[in-house]
Design a protein around this motif. Sequence first.
Motif, PDB file in Angstrom:
ATOM      1  N   VAL A 205      17.521  57.893  81.701  1.00  0.00           N
ATOM      2  CA  VAL A 205      16.618  59.044  81.579  1.00  0.00           C
ATOM      3  C   VAL A 205      17.416  60.340  81.607  1.00  0.00           C
ATOM      4  O   VAL A 205      18.300  60.528  82.458  1.00  0.00           O
ATOM      5  N   PHE A 206      17.118  61.228  80.639  1.00  0.00           N
ATOM      6  CA  PHE A 206      17.632  62.592  80.620  1.00  0.00           C
ATOM      7  C   PHE A 206      16.456  63.551  80.703  1.00  0.00           C
ATOM      8  O   PHE A 206      15.391  63.286  80.139  1.00  0.00           O
ATOM      9  N   THR A 207      16.643  64.680  81.359  1.00  0.00           N
ATOM     10  CA  THR A 207      15.677  65.764  81.235  1.00  0.00           C
ATOM     11  C   THR A 207      15.871  66.402  79.857  1.00  0.00           C
ATOM     12  O   THR A 207      16.904  66.186  79.207  1.00  0.00           O
ATOM     13  N   PRO A 208      14.899  67.205  79.376  1.00  0.00           N
ATOM     14  CA  PRO A 208      15.092  67.877  78.082  1.00  0.00           C
ATOM     15  C   PRO A 208      16.364  68.715  78.045  1.00  0.00           C
ATOM     16  O   PRO A 208      17.065  68.744  77.036  1.00  0.00           O
ATOM     17  N   GLU A 209      16.678  69.394  79.140  1.00  0.00           N
ATOM     18  CA  GLU A 209      17.894  70.213  79.188  1.00  0.00           C
ATOM     19  C   GLU A 209      19.140  69.338  79.144  1.00  0.00           C
ATOM     20  O   GLU A 209      20.126  69.655  78.452  1.00  0.00           O
ATOM     21  N   GLU A 210      19.123  68.218  79.868  1.00  0.00           N
ATOM     22  CA  GLU A 210      20.257  67.299  79.852  1.00  0.00           C
ATOM     23  C   GLU A 210      20.440  66.677  78.469  1.00  0.00           C
ATOM     24  O   GLU A 210      21.572  66.493  78.006  1.00  0.00           O
TER      25      GLU A 210
END
Length: 242
Positions: A205-210
């Motif tokens: 899982v990545f955040t949108p920023e990541e």
Amino acid sequence: MKKPLNIKLIGEDGKRHDGRTPEEMRPVKMEVGVLYNADGSALVEVGRTRILAAVYGPREPVQKYMVLPDRAILRVRYHMAPFSTSDRKSPAPSRREIELSKVIRESLEPIVMSELYPRTLIDVFIEVLQADGGTRTAGVTAASLALADAGIAMKDLVAGVAVGKVEGTIVLDLDEVEDMYGEADMPVAMAPNLGLITLFQLNGVFTPEEMETAIKMAEKGILHLNEMQREVLRAKYSNVVG
């Protein structure tokens, strides 16, 4: 999988367990024309990962039912040698190898100009000689080089690299330890001069920023690999002309 207590993936200085910075790739070596009997071949080393790719074709298939009237058929076989990992692997193809053969073929098909070779077959063999993470992306990079070495017409060269998240830090070019114990792994392959992503997978899982940071990091690494691909091809053919 729980990380062993004796492995610190990101140190207090921000360096990774092997001393690299988050945006630093492992040492890369490339060579083409390494197999005499193949129409095209390449050897790619990314850190301790070593990949050999060989191309045969375009040629007329033995089985006539396999031909397509308007283009060539591209076949890819990804295989890990029994001695490529610490535990001896069975030489029989595994489900993972069959899956990665399909993934790599689909990453190459958009750039191979198969319409120029109707009713023929192009075989790409990818052999993992030593595995230490990133074998599918190194396989794509080596296969693209081998196709170019075979003189197969392509719209661009394709190169790949994996970006991941390790102890909350986005890192480029995961090795096996980071792949096993990190929080995310995202293999990416691109034809950079076309602005085309041909392989994109994500485990974790990545955040949108990541995700935005990871894609930019992958693009930077792929541009570096793409320039190396072009340089090794230029070097071979400049020697031929000379």
